[in-house]
Scaffold this active site. Sequence first.
Site, PDB file in Angstrom:
ATOM      1  N   HIS A 151       0.971  -1.252   0.029  1.00  0.00           N
ATOM      2  CA  HIS A 151       0.095  -0.016  -0.058  1.00  0.00           C
ATOM      3  C   HIS A 151       0.613   1.348  -0.022  1.00  0.00           C
ATOM      4  O   HIS A 151       1.688   1.355   0.838  1.00  0.00           O
ATOM      5  CB  HIS A 151      -0.837   0.022   1.257  1.00  0.00           C
ATOM      6  CG  HIS A 151      -2.040  -0.869   1.102  1.00  0.00           C
ATOM      7  ND1 HIS A 151      -3.315  -0.514   1.596  1.00  0.00           N
ATOM      8  CD2 HIS A 151      -2.255  -1.996   0.492  1.00  0.00           C
ATOM      9  CE1 HIS A 151      -4.272  -1.541   1.356  1.00  0.00           C
ATOM     10  NE2 HIS A 151      -3.529  -2.625   0.698  1.00  0.00           N
ATOM     11  N   TYR A 159      -9.305   5.892   6.766  1.00  0.00           N
ATOM     12  CA  TYR A 159      -9.394   6.247   8.314  1.00  0.00           C
ATOM     13  C   TYR A 159     -10.510   7.519   8.209  1.00  0.00           C
ATOM     14  O   TYR A 159     -10.159   8.466   7.695  1.00  0.00           O
ATOM     15  CB  TYR A 159      -8.049   6.837   8.882  1.00  0.00           C
ATOM     16  CG  TYR A 159      -7.216   5.529   9.203  1.00  0.00           C
ATOM     17  CD1 TYR A 159      -6.503   5.203   8.149  1.00  0.00           C
ATOM     18  CD2 TYR A 159      -7.183   4.886  10.419  1.00  0.00           C
ATOM     19  CE1 TYR A 159      -5.414   4.241   8.396  1.00  0.00           C
ATOM     20  CE2 TYR A 159      -6.226   3.948  10.518  1.00  0.00           C
ATOM     21  CZ  TYR A 159      -5.104   3.567   9.539  1.00  0.00           C
ATOM     22  OH  TYR A 159      -4.330   2.449   9.841  1.00  0.00           O
ATOM     23  N   LYS A 166       0.457  -0.073  15.186  1.00  0.00           N
ATOM     24  CA  LYS A 166       1.756  -0.339  15.605  1.00  0.00           C
ATOM     25  C   LYS A 166       2.028  -1.395  16.321  1.00  0.00           C
ATOM     26  O   LYS A 166       3.160  -1.787  16.821  1.00  0.00           O
ATOM     27  CB  LYS A 166       2.144   1.018  16.376  1.00  0.00           C
ATOM     28  CG  LYS A 166       2.363   2.221  15.492  1.00  0.00           C
ATOM     29  CD  LYS A 166       3.425   2.141  14.338  1.00  0.00           C
ATOM     30  CE  LYS A 166       3.329   3.177  13.403  1.00  0.00           C
ATOM     31  NZ  LYS A 166       3.717   2.561  11.978  1.00  0.00           N
ATOM     32  N   PRO A 197      -5.137   0.559  18.401  1.00  0.00           N
ATOM     33  CA  PRO A 197      -4.880   0.126  16.934  1.00  0.00           C
ATOM     34  C   PRO A 197      -4.651   1.269  16.028  1.00  0.00           C
ATOM     35  O   PRO A 197      -4.489   0.796  14.949  1.00  0.00           O
ATOM     36  CB  PRO A 197      -5.913  -1.017  17.110  1.00  0.00           C
ATOM     37  CG  PRO A 197      -7.126  -0.384  17.975  1.00  0.00           C
ATOM     38  CD  PRO A 197      -6.349   0.266  19.093  1.00  0.00           C
ATOM     39  N   TYR A 225       3.992   6.273   9.934  1.00  0.00           N
ATOM     40  CA  TYR A 225       3.134   5.153   9.634  1.00  0.00           C
ATOM     41  C   TYR A 225       3.936   4.240   9.067  1.00  0.00           C
ATOM     42  O   TYR A 225       3.557   2.906   9.183  1.00  0.00           O
ATOM     43  CB  TYR A 225       2.181   5.576   8.746  1.00  0.00           C
ATOM     44  CG  TYR A 225       0.596   4.580   8.563  1.00  0.00           C
ATOM     45  CD1 TYR A 225       0.932   3.703   7.564  1.00  0.00           C
ATOM     46  CD2 TYR A 225      -0.399   4.757   9.221  1.00  0.00           C
ATOM     47  CE1 TYR A 225      -0.100   2.644   7.570  1.00  0.00           C
ATOM     48  CE2 TYR A 225      -1.214   4.006   9.186  1.00  0.00           C
ATOM     49  CZ  TYR A 225      -1.371   2.928   8.465  1.00  0.00           C
ATOM     50  OH  TYR A 225      -2.309   1.961   8.477  1.00  0.00           O
TER      51      TYR A 225
HETATM   52  C1  PHB Z   1      -6.856  -4.036  10.320  1.00  0.00           C
HETATM   53  O1  PHB Z   1      -6.900  -4.210   9.197  1.00  0.00           O
HETATM   54  O2  PHB Z   1      -7.381  -4.800  11.300  1.00  0.00           O
HETATM   55  C2  PHB Z   1      -6.324  -2.703  10.965  1.00  0.00           C
HETATM   56  C3  PHB Z   1      -5.545  -1.860   9.938  1.00  0.00           C
HETATM   57  C4  PHB Z   1      -5.059  -0.588  10.353  1.00  0.00           C
HETATM   58  C5  PHB Z   1      -5.243  -0.288  11.566  1.00  0.00           C
HETATM   59  C6  PHB Z   1      -5.802  -1.067  12.575  1.00  0.00           C
HETATM   60  C7  PHB Z   1      -6.430  -2.266  12.163  1.00  0.00           C
HETATM   61  O3  PHB Z   1      -4.570   1.129  12.103  1.00  0.00           O
END
Ligand code: PHB
Length: 389
Positions: A72, A200, A296, A292, A384
């Site tokens: 990505h 997000y 990280k 989450p 990130y």
């Molecule tokens: C997930 O795909 O479970 C996931 C991806 C990014 C995040 C948190 C969870 O920041």
Amino acid sequence: MRHQIVIIGGGPSGLLLGQLLHRRGIDAVVLERKTRAYVLGRVRAGVLETGLVNLLEEAGVANRLHAEGHAHDGTQIAVDGQMFHIDFRALTGKPVIVYGQTEVTRDLYDAREAAMLRTEYEVDHVTIHDADNDKPFVTYQQDGRDHRIDCDFVVGCDGFHGISRQTIPLSIRREYEKTYPFGWLGVLSRTPPVHDELIYANSERGFALCSMRNDNLSRYYIQCALSDHPDDWSDRAFWAELKRRIPADVAERLVTGPSIEKSIAPLRSFVTEPMRWGRLFLCGDAAHIVPPTGAKGLNLAASDVHYLYHALRQFYEERDPEGIDRYSERALLRVWKAERFSWWFSGLLHRYPHQSPFDLKMQQADIAFLRDNQAQQLAFAENYVGLPY
Ligand code: PHB
Ligand code: APR
């Protein structure tokens, strides 16, 4: 029985460390409380930093990751029905790899079993003895029988609820914690992802995240009340709420389906210091927890493993204790930077109970600054994709 290293915990931290040490001829046994199937049944985030990918390559377990993982180059941030893109690769030259943590753990277990390395499952009453002198040992029960393993070092990879952190005397341990007044309700569905990148979303109804595992397995989250229970949310209610929190054009494309997993996770920031006491080292979730939001958790466990792996090699190959003496200091420097990013990113996207109008204005200004300012986007992207080890 004797091993050079006893690793407590057969999650990603313990397995990755064990595999790396094995590749250098350093002998480590893994003691795991659950069964392999139970461990592999956990649903966890799968956004891998380059540092973790490099470690998996060094451990010889990256083939499937490269075959099935998706690079990505950036992510989408949605606010007030609009989206903007942050281009990791243009800003940092690096992508992140989306590949389920369950698959990472599976690959590590497969490699461990192929190498016929000792892993004890379903162990109970694991106890660390004499970690503060140079002859530590670990006792445990299995199938009702008592066992003892003498070793040079013990590595606590037993997660937040493990026993390793508790072995360090309270007079020595310093703990830092922040809990968040909301949780994440997550759904896994055998549906195509709604976007080829993660989204997000900050909406007036709360946070949402659109993620994925592969081309036909999607992972979605919505911020929910801590008092919620997964059974409070029908699939229909979940999909309807998710659609309200993402841009309308995205919601129109959303392919819904039955949830194959539905759970609620609380959010927590936590760090314990130090991450070493005598012959005991803490690694991964045993030492720290991040919300989450910034994906990280696994990646921070990986940098701990990196520091400890090199420290133990330095000890055994060069008889030099410098690495183990500085492990805690080195690991914590990066831990706190990831804690900061995860805390900041959580604050940027979630709606907090009793958020004042001024606080809301500050959050909106923070998002606008990220949208409009190249330097802020570079700082975001560097965090990130993973700060340097
Ligand atoms: C997930 O795909 O479970 C996931 C991806 C990014 C995040 C948190 C969870 O920041
Ligand atoms: N004895 C033996 N094993 C134990 C004990 C114990 N007393 N307590 C816990 N364990 C095992 C758990 O069953 C689990 O398999 O330790 C393992 C810890 O694994 P994780 O909790 O996954 O922690 P870690 O390996 O550090 O991985 C960190 O993975 O779990 C995610 O959110 C976490 O993303 C983070 C990353």
